[in-house]
Design an enzyme around this catalytic site. Structure first.
Site, PDB file in Angstrom:
ATOM      1  N   LYS A 169       0.986  -1.210   0.008  1.00  0.00           N
ATOM      2  CA  LYS A 169       0.077   0.074  -0.027  1.00  0.00           C
ATOM      3  C   LYS A 169       1.043   1.257  -0.224  1.00  0.00           C
ATOM      4  CE  LYS A 169      -1.597   3.075   1.962  1.00  0.00           C
ATOM      5  NZ  LYS A 169      -1.575   4.464   1.554  1.00  0.00           N
ATOM      6  N   GLY A 206      -5.237   1.578   4.203  1.00  0.00           N
ATOM      7  CA  GLY A 206      -3.795   1.119   4.999  1.00  0.00           C
ATOM      8  C   GLY A 206      -4.196   0.471   6.264  1.00  0.00           C
ATOM      9  N   GLU A 244       9.764   1.475  10.482  1.00  0.00           N
ATOM     10  CA  GLU A 244      11.168   2.252  10.319  1.00  0.00           C
ATOM     11  C   GLU A 244      10.503   3.805  10.373  1.00  0.00           C
ATOM     12  OE1 GLU A 244      14.179   1.817   9.799  1.00  0.00           O
ATOM     13  OE2 GLU A 244      14.253  -0.365   9.069  1.00  0.00           O
ATOM     14  N   CYS A 278      14.457  10.696   6.399  1.00  0.00           N
ATOM     15  CA  CYS A 278      14.097  10.446   7.886  1.00  0.00           C
ATOM     16  C   CYS A 278      15.494  10.312   8.460  1.00  0.00           C
ATOM     17  CB  CYS A 278      13.604   9.114   7.960  1.00  0.00           C
ATOM     18  SG  CYS A 278      14.274   7.651   6.973  1.00  0.00           S
ATOM     19  N   GLU A 376      10.566  16.184  14.316  1.00  0.00           N
ATOM     20  CA  GLU A 376      10.951  16.210  12.933  1.00  0.00           C
ATOM     21  C   GLU A 376      10.140  16.966  11.839  1.00  0.00           C
ATOM     22  OE1 GLU A 376      10.005  12.265  10.848  1.00  0.00           O
ATOM     23  OE2 GLU A 376      12.132  12.372  10.204  1.00  0.00           O
TER      24      GLU A 376
HETATM   25  P1  NAP Z   1       2.355   8.698   7.411  1.00  0.00           P
HETATM   26  O1  NAP Z   1       1.782   9.753   7.108  1.00  0.00           O
HETATM   27  O2  NAP Z   1       3.121   7.982   8.581  1.00  0.00           O
HETATM   28  O3  NAP Z   1       2.515   7.643   6.056  1.00  0.00           O
HETATM   29  C1  NAP Z   1       3.152   6.604   5.496  1.00  0.00           C
HETATM   30  C2  NAP Z   1       2.254   5.359   5.115  1.00  0.00           C
HETATM   31  O4  NAP Z   1       1.492   5.094   6.113  1.00  0.00           O
HETATM   32  C3  NAP Z   1       1.643   5.942   3.871  1.00  0.00           C
HETATM   33  O5  NAP Z   1       1.103   5.197   3.058  1.00  0.00           O
HETATM   34  C4  NAP Z   1       0.146   6.206   4.270  1.00  0.00           C
HETATM   35  O6  NAP Z   1      -0.815   6.398   3.507  1.00  0.00           O
HETATM   36  C5  NAP Z   1       0.091   5.248   5.656  1.00  0.00           C
HETATM   37  N1  NAP Z   1      -1.011   5.640   6.617  1.00  0.00           N
HETATM   38  C6  NAP Z   1      -1.231   6.755   7.051  1.00  0.00           C
HETATM   39  N2  NAP Z   1      -2.094   6.455   8.005  1.00  0.00           N
HETATM   40  C7  NAP Z   1      -2.377   5.183   8.201  1.00  0.00           C
HETATM   41  C8  NAP Z   1      -2.941   4.237   9.152  1.00  0.00           C
HETATM   42  N3  NAP Z   1      -3.743   4.804  10.113  1.00  0.00           N
HETATM   43  N4  NAP Z   1      -3.109   2.895   8.984  1.00  0.00           N
HETATM   44  C9  NAP Z   1      -2.072   2.466   7.750  1.00  0.00           C
HETATM   45  N5  NAP Z   1      -1.470   3.167   7.053  1.00  0.00           N
HETATM   46  C10 NAP Z   1      -1.536   4.412   7.221  1.00  0.00           C
HETATM   47  O7  NAP Z   1       4.083   9.015   6.814  1.00  0.00           O
HETATM   48  P2  NAP Z   1       4.321  10.136   5.495  1.00  0.00           P
HETATM   49  O8  NAP Z   1       4.041  11.372   5.861  1.00  0.00           O
HETATM   50  O9  NAP Z   1       4.043   9.454   4.390  1.00  0.00           O
HETATM   51  O10 NAP Z   1       5.964  10.046   5.558  1.00  0.00           O
HETATM   52  C11 NAP Z   1       6.819  10.822   6.502  1.00  0.00           C
HETATM   53  C12 NAP Z   1       7.425  10.110   7.627  1.00  0.00           C
HETATM   54  O11 NAP Z   1       7.843   8.821   7.507  1.00  0.00           O
HETATM   55  C13 NAP Z   1       8.398  10.960   8.413  1.00  0.00           C
HETATM   56  O12 NAP Z   1       8.191  10.948   9.705  1.00  0.00           O
HETATM   57  C14 NAP Z   1       9.733  10.309   8.009  1.00  0.00           C
HETATM   58  O13 NAP Z   1      10.698  10.361   9.196  1.00  0.00           O
HETATM   59  C15 NAP Z   1       9.142   8.859   8.218  1.00  0.00           C
HETATM   60  N6  NAP Z   1      10.074   8.241   7.382  1.00  0.00           N
HETATM   61  C16 NAP Z   1      10.813   7.261   7.945  1.00  0.00           C
HETATM   62  C17 NAP Z   1      11.929   6.260   7.335  1.00  0.00           C
HETATM   63  C18 NAP Z   1      13.076   5.363   8.020  1.00  0.00           C
HETATM   64  O14 NAP Z   1      13.238   4.645   7.218  1.00  0.00           O
HETATM   65  N7  NAP Z   1      13.019   5.252   9.205  1.00  0.00           N
HETATM   66  C19 NAP Z   1      11.823   6.441   5.917  1.00  0.00           C
HETATM   67  C20 NAP Z   1      11.006   7.404   5.355  1.00  0.00           C
HETATM   68  C21 NAP Z   1       9.878   8.047   6.105  1.00  0.00           C
HETATM   69  P3  NAP Z   1      -1.314   7.787   2.874  1.00  0.00           P
HETATM   70  O15 NAP Z   1      -0.011   8.592   2.569  1.00  0.00           O
HETATM   71  O16 NAP Z   1      -1.815   7.517   1.598  1.00  0.00           O
HETATM   72  O17 NAP Z   1      -2.248   8.298   3.876  1.00  0.00           O
END
Ligand code: NAP
Ligand code: MG
Length: 471
Positions: A169, A206, A244, A278, A376
């Site tokens: 997803k 998701g 992650e 990240c 962050e």
């Molecule tokens: P996010 O909002 O947490 O979303 C990540 C993924 O989860 C997306 O596919 C999102 O779908 C989905 N999602 C959102 N709410 C969900 C729920 N309640 N249940 C299941 N899935 C759900 O993060 P983002 O805004 O896309 O990315 C930024 C964040 O990711 C930052 O905090 C960054 O540090 C972290 N990150 C960490 C790493 C690492 O390797 N440690 C790498 C990259 C990013 P939708 O976007 O379609 O809503």
């Protein structure tokens, strides 16, 4: 307008939701494609396909699975330009970083895993027992938009090698990299149902996918907030969880370190990918008495390297934020930094006009208790902090709910390594040491659970069975 369906059971399947979501190019705000807004029924179909495919895939043996993945690897290599261009279009990463960062990372990490796994024992003898390692079943891979191709690669390569089948997803902001992945997998001829993609929002499909009773592993990359919710979700059926999450990593310049190299290393991570990384080194921690010299170097580095603009222009370093929402988040943090008393040294404003651009920003006079030092931001924003003793520098670096990355530069490698060992995070760079594509990546504290990349990255996807044989 290109419209894309879900990839389920080896077929492109239309959802009965009859709803589509627009995919925007964040540099132009134009709609470049539409993807299916899936519903729970689509998730059910995808999970069922993965469940049905599991038994054959898991039992065919690792050598047979590796043959499929070697084919996929060749196809990915042959499609590097398409992958890079897709990332530029849907994420807004600069063309140069997409080609020199995103794509090589995916190719090299996949290659390293395919090579290293050949020395990994999926079966071993221990006293009279046979220890057998095999797939769990269906893995739900929920991925973010910031490295839209490689975040999928980091999950599916080990999951599939280990014998699992997957449902991906992708983030709604960047689904086209996942669709392209499915096209490449189709070309590689993987058995139907082994790899499936369902597009749609995180909070609906998701969430439903993660909680699905036929999903055995939730592998998530994204925010700590969503990760925490998935931790709860996994508890019901005691699902395996790989997380992650976010970071707020520190770069410590020790007294007498090379200041130019220190500034370049830290600043590049907050400019490349528009700071949406990240592991970015977003807190630069320097000696109070070397502050004036550092600020001169920072100013000059930004003047020469922080070109903002059209990501397809080869001179652009900083593209737009991925979305209007992300731009607003970054601007809210910049506002908060100002209100809490940090001083804007460079930038500090949104850029008006088309596209979700913000000025690369540097705050000085930052206290580590401030919001911009604790949370962050995920944008091109650097916080500069100062210290008087090395103990204080280490304390500041470790005073964070996160522990994903870090870096130390010093007058010699031994001194820097001594400090690196005291940093509570999953990755630390010493004097610009390079990262190889086979070393494990992951976080301490609230930055996550488990490790991705290389042979360590396969362990989270393996069940372990002890078969006791007669003497
Ligand atoms: P996010 O909002 O947490 O979303 C990540 C993924 O989860 C997306 O596919 C999102 O779908 C989905 N999602 C959102 N709410 C969900 C729920 N309640 N249940 C299941 N899935 C759900 O993060 P983002 O805004 O896309 O990315 C930024 C964040 O990711 C930052 O905090 C960054 O540090 C972290 N990150 C960490 C790493 C690492 O390797 N440690 C790498 C990259 C990013 P939708 O976007 O379609 O809503
Ligand atoms: Mg999001």
């Amino acid at each position: 307008m290109k419209q894309y369906q879900n990839y389920i059971n080896g077929q492109w399947m239309t959802s009965n939701s009859n709803e589509m979501t627009a995919v925007l190019n964040p540099a132009t705000e134009e709609t470049i494609a539409e993807v299916t807004s899936s519903n729970n029924e689509d998730v059910d179909k995808a999970v069922q396909a993965a469940k049905d495919a599991f038994s054959d895939w898991n039992s065919m043996g690792v050598d047979a699975r590796l043959e499929y993945l070697e084919k996929l690897y060749e196809i990915i290599v042959a499609n590097k330009q398409r992958i890079a261009d897709t990332i530029v279009q849907e994420l807004g990463a600069s063309q140069s970083f997409s080609e020199s960062g995103h794509v090589p990372q995916s190719v090299n990490e996949m290659r390293a895993m395919l090579d290293d796994v050949r020395d990994f024992s999926f079966e071993e003898k221990m006293d009279t027992a046979l220890i057998q390692k095999e797939g769990f079943g269906v893995v739900a891979c929920i991925t973010p938009w910031n490295y839209p191709f490689n975040q999928i690669q980091r999950k599916i390569t080990p999951a599939l090698i280990a014998g699992n089948t997957v449902v991906v997803k992708p983030a709604n902001d960047t689904p086209l990299s996942a669709i392209l992945y499915a096209e490449l997998i189709e070309e590689a001829g993987l058995p139907a149902g082994v790899f499936n993609v369902v597009t749609g929002s995180g909070s609906t499909v998701g969430d439903y996918l993660a909680g699905h009773e036929d999903v055995s592993v939730i592998s998530f990359t994204g925010s700590t907030e969503v990760g925490r919710g998935l931790y709860d979700k996994a508890s019901d059926q005691i699902k395996k969880l790989v997380l992650e999450l976010g970071g707020k990593s520190a770069m410590i310049g020790l007294p007498g370190a090379d200041k130019h190299k220190t500034v370049k290393q830290s600043v590049d991570t907050v400019l490349n990918n528009s700071g949406q990384t990240c592991a970015a080194l977003t807190r630069l921690i320097i000696p109070e008495e070397e502050k004036a010299e550092y600020l001169d170097i920072i100013k000059k580095y930004y003047e020469e390297n922080a070109q903002v603009g059209d990501p397809t222009d080869e001179n652009t370093k900083v593209g737009p934020m991925v979305s209007e929402k992300q731009k607003e988040t970054v601007m809210d943090y910049i506002q908060k930094g100002k209100e809490e008393g940090a001083k804007v040294f460079i930038g500090g404003n949104a850029i008006d006009g088309r596209g979700f651009f913000v000025e690369p920003t540097v705050f000085i006079d930052v206290d580590n208790k401030m919001t911009i030092a604790q949370e962050e931001i995920f944008g091109p924003v650097l916080a500069v902090l100062t210290y008087n003793t090395v103990e204080e520098a280490i304390e500041i670096a470790n005073d964070s709910p996160y522990g994903l990355s870090g870096a130390v530069t010093g007058p010699n490698d031994e001194e820097a390594l001594e400090v690196a060992k005291q940093i509570r995070s999953g990755n630390v760079y010493v004097n610009q040491g390079p990262r190889s594509p086979r070393v494990p990546f992951g976080g301490y504290k609230q930055s996550g659970l488990g490790r991705e990349v290389g042979i360590y990255g396969i362990e989270d996807y393996l069940e372990i069975k002890s078969i006791m044989l007669p003497e």
